[in-house]
Design a protein around this motif. Structure first.
Motif, short mmCIF file in Angstrom:
data_model
loop_
_atom_site.label_atom_id
_atom_site.label_comp_id
_atom_site.label_asym_id
_atom_site.label_seq_id
_atom_site.Cartn_x
_atom_site.Cartn_y
_atom_site.Cartn_z
N GLY A 48 44.30 28.08 37.64
CA GLY A 48 45.50 28.85 37.95
C GLY A 48 46.72 28.32 37.22
N GLN A 49 46.50 27.47 36.22
CA GLN A 49 47.64 26.89 35.48
C GLN A 49 47.91 27.65 34.20
OE1 GLN A 49 46.28 22.91 34.76
NE2 GLN A 49 46.45 22.32 36.91
N LEU A 50 49.15 27.53 33.72
CA LEU A 50 49.48 28.14 32.44
C LEU A 50 48.80 27.37 31.31
CD1 LEU A 50 53.31 28.95 32.67
CD2 LEU A 50 51.37 30.47 33.07
N PRO B 30 55.26 38.64 38.48
CA PRO B 30 54.28 37.63 38.91
C PRO B 30 52.85 38.12 38.68
CG PRO B 30 55.35 38.67 40.80
CD PRO B 30 56.06 39.17 39.59
N PRO B 31 51.86 37.22 38.80
CA PRO B 31 50.47 37.62 38.63
C PRO B 31 50.11 38.71 39.63
CG PRO B 31 50.63 35.25 39.05
CD PRO B 31 52.00 35.80 39.13
N GLY B 32 49.48 39.76 39.13
CA GLY B 32 49.09 40.85 40.02
C GLY B 32 50.18 41.88 40.25
N SER B 33 51.31 41.76 39.54
CA SER B 33 52.40 42.70 39.78
C SER B 33 52.15 44.05 39.13
CB SER B 33 53.74 42.12 39.30
OG SER B 33 53.64 41.72 37.96
N GLY B 34 51.09 44.13 38.31
CA GLY B 34 50.74 45.42 37.71
C GLY B 34 51.11 45.52 36.24
N LYS B 35 51.31 44.38 35.60
CA LYS B 35 51.71 44.40 34.18
C LYS B 35 50.63 45.07 33.32
CE LYS B 35 52.19 39.86 33.97
NZ LYS B 35 51.97 39.34 35.34
N GLY B 36 49.39 44.63 33.52
CA GLY B 36 48.28 45.20 32.73
C GLY B 36 48.11 46.68 33.02
N THR B 37 48.20 47.04 34.30
CA THR B 37 48.02 48.43 34.73
C THR B 37 49.07 49.35 34.09
OG1 THR B 37 47.22 47.57 36.83
CG2 THR B 37 47.90 49.89 36.81
P1 B4P Z 1 47.32 43.80 36.91
O1 B4P Z 1 48.01 44.96 36.30
O2 B4P Z 1 46.04 43.43 36.27
O3 B4P Z 1 48.20 42.48 36.98
P2 B4P Z 1 48.84 41.55 35.91
O4 B4P Z 1 50.24 41.37 36.37
O5 B4P Z 1 48.63 42.09 34.52
O6 B4P Z 1 47.90 40.22 36.02
P3 B4P Z 1 47.86 38.67 35.73
O7 B4P Z 1 49.24 38.09 35.69
O8 B4P Z 1 46.92 38.17 36.73
O9 B4P Z 1 47.11 38.45 34.39
P4 B4P Z 1 47.25 37.74 33.01
O10 B4P Z 1 46.07 38.28 32.33
O11 B4P Z 1 48.57 37.98 32.37
O12 B4P Z 1 47.14 44.15 38.43
C1 B4P Z 1 46.48 43.33 39.36
C2 B4P Z 1 45.71 44.17 40.38
O13 B4P Z 1 46.59 44.99 41.13
C3 B4P Z 1 44.70 45.12 39.74
O14 B4P Z 1 43.51 45.08 40.47
C4 B4P Z 1 45.35 46.50 39.85
O15 B4P Z 1 44.41 47.54 39.97
C5 B4P Z 1 46.19 46.35 41.10
N1 B4P Z 1 47.40 47.18 41.07
C6 B4P Z 1 48.23 47.35 40.00
N2 B4P Z 1 49.26 48.17 40.34
C7 B4P Z 1 49.07 48.50 41.67
C8 B4P Z 1 49.81 49.32 42.61
N3 B4P Z 1 50.93 49.97 42.27
N4 B4P Z 1 49.35 49.41 43.89
C9 B4P Z 1 48.21 48.75 44.24
N5 B4P Z 1 47.47 47.98 43.41
C10 B4P Z 1 47.90 47.86 42.14
O16 B4P Z 1 47.12 36.15 33.20
C11 B4P Z 1 45.93 35.46 33.55
C12 B4P Z 1 46.03 33.96 33.22
O17 B4P Z 1 46.11 33.76 31.77
C13 B4P Z 1 47.26 33.20 33.73
O18 B4P Z 1 47.09 32.74 35.06
C14 B4P Z 1 47.37 32.02 32.71
O19 B4P Z 1 46.48 30.98 33.03
C15 B4P Z 1 46.93 32.63 31.41
N6 B4P Z 1 48.06 33.11 30.59
C16 B4P Z 1 48.30 34.42 30.24
N7 B4P Z 1 49.42 34.51 29.49
C17 B4P Z 1 49.93 33.25 29.37
C18 B4P Z 1 51.08 32.71 28.74
N8 B4P Z 1 51.94 33.49 28.09
N9 B4P Z 1 51.29 31.37 28.80
C19 B4P Z 1 50.44 30.58 29.44
N10 B4P Z 1 49.33 31.02 30.08
C20 B4P Z 1 49.05 32.35 30.06
#
Ligand code: B4P
Length: 191
Positions: free
Chosen positions: A57-59, A9-16
């Motif tokens: 917040g939409q895809l 899910p969003p914020g699950s740490g994928k980018g990290t």
């Molecule tokens: P991140 O690592 O940044 O989280 P993410 O899962 O990569 O983020 P997200 O889903 O929001 O982003 P995306 O760009 O794909 O971690 C989040 C935070 O948590 C950071 O501050 C980090 O420091 C912290 N953290 C990480 N690990 C931790 C730990 N172990 N303990 C504590 N803190 C921790 O998507 C953004 C938007 O782009 C979507 O909403 C959508 O609109 C669009 N989008 C992207 N891909 C798409 C697709 N394929 N289809 C349609 N829309 C899309």
């Protein structure tokens, strides 16, 4: 080739975690979120279209994202493998990715699915919103909409890969290092 999907899910740490995994395994990182934000920063027509969805917040529509991935695959013909981060996010994107991989004579090896509680996701994203400058992180309603969008449209992507026995689940809470080690353990068992 080693082709991995980092899912959650969003914020699950994928980018990290992606940043660490690409270094260790020598993979090309393809994050649709990063690609879309780069289009927005350059004010391209694709970026302007995507921004409307992301700010709510939409895809972003499948056709836009699939087109972006297609050209990213074409411009990286000689890599050891790809790490897909934030893609696929719908079953239609998953089916398109399979076709694109087949055209390259390769396939997805494994989907690594990170599990994090909803409460922890909200805390992480709103905290990042204080510093990231990302408009989709600052508003609690938008963050909630992203999580709802995940349940409604994205969670089914795991079912898609389950049918091929390609999903491994990893706990996404704890220290970044401990989660990284769990992911590496799963990858090492596959290669
Ligand atoms: P991140 O690592 O940044 O989280 P993410 O899962 O990569 O983020 P997200 O889903 O929001 O982003 P995306 O760009 O794909 O971690 C989040 C935070 O948590 C950071 O501050 C980090 O420091 C912290 N953290 C990480 N690990 C931790 C730990 N172990 N303990 C504590 N803190 C921790 O998507 C953004 C938007 O782009 C979507 O909403 C959508 O609109 C669009 N989008 C992207 N891909 C798409 C697709 N394929 N289809 C349609 N829309 C899309």
């Amino acid at each position: 080739m080693l082709n991995l999907i980092l899912f959650g899910p969003p914020g699950s740490g994928k980018g990290t975690q992606s940043e660490k995994l690409i270094v260790k395994y020598g993979l090309k990182h393809l994050s649709t979120g990063d690609l879309l934000r780069s289009e927005i920063a350059q004010q391209t027509s694709l970026g302007l279209e995507a921004k409307n969805f992301m700010d709510k917040g939409q895809l972003v529509p499948d056709a836009v994202v699939i087109g972006m991935i297609r050209s990213a695959l074409e411009t990286n013909p000689d890599v050891k493998g790809f790490l897909f981060d934030g893609f696929p996010r719908t079953p239609a994107q998953a089916a398109a990715l399979d076709e694109l991989m087949e055209l390259k004579g390769t396939s997805i090896n494994t989907m690594l699915a990170m599990e994090v509680s909803e409460q922890e996701l909200m805390i992480r994203l709103l905290k990042r919103g204080e510093t990231s400058g990302r408009s989709d992180d600052t508003n609690e309603e938008v963050v909630k909409a992203r999580i709802t969008e995940y349940h409604n449209k994205t969670a089914a992507v795991a079912d898609y890969y389950h049918q091929f026995g390609k999903v491994v689940t990893v706990k996404g809470e704890g220290s970044i290092e401990a989660i990284f080690n769990s992911l590496c353990k799963e990858i090492d068992q596959k290669i």
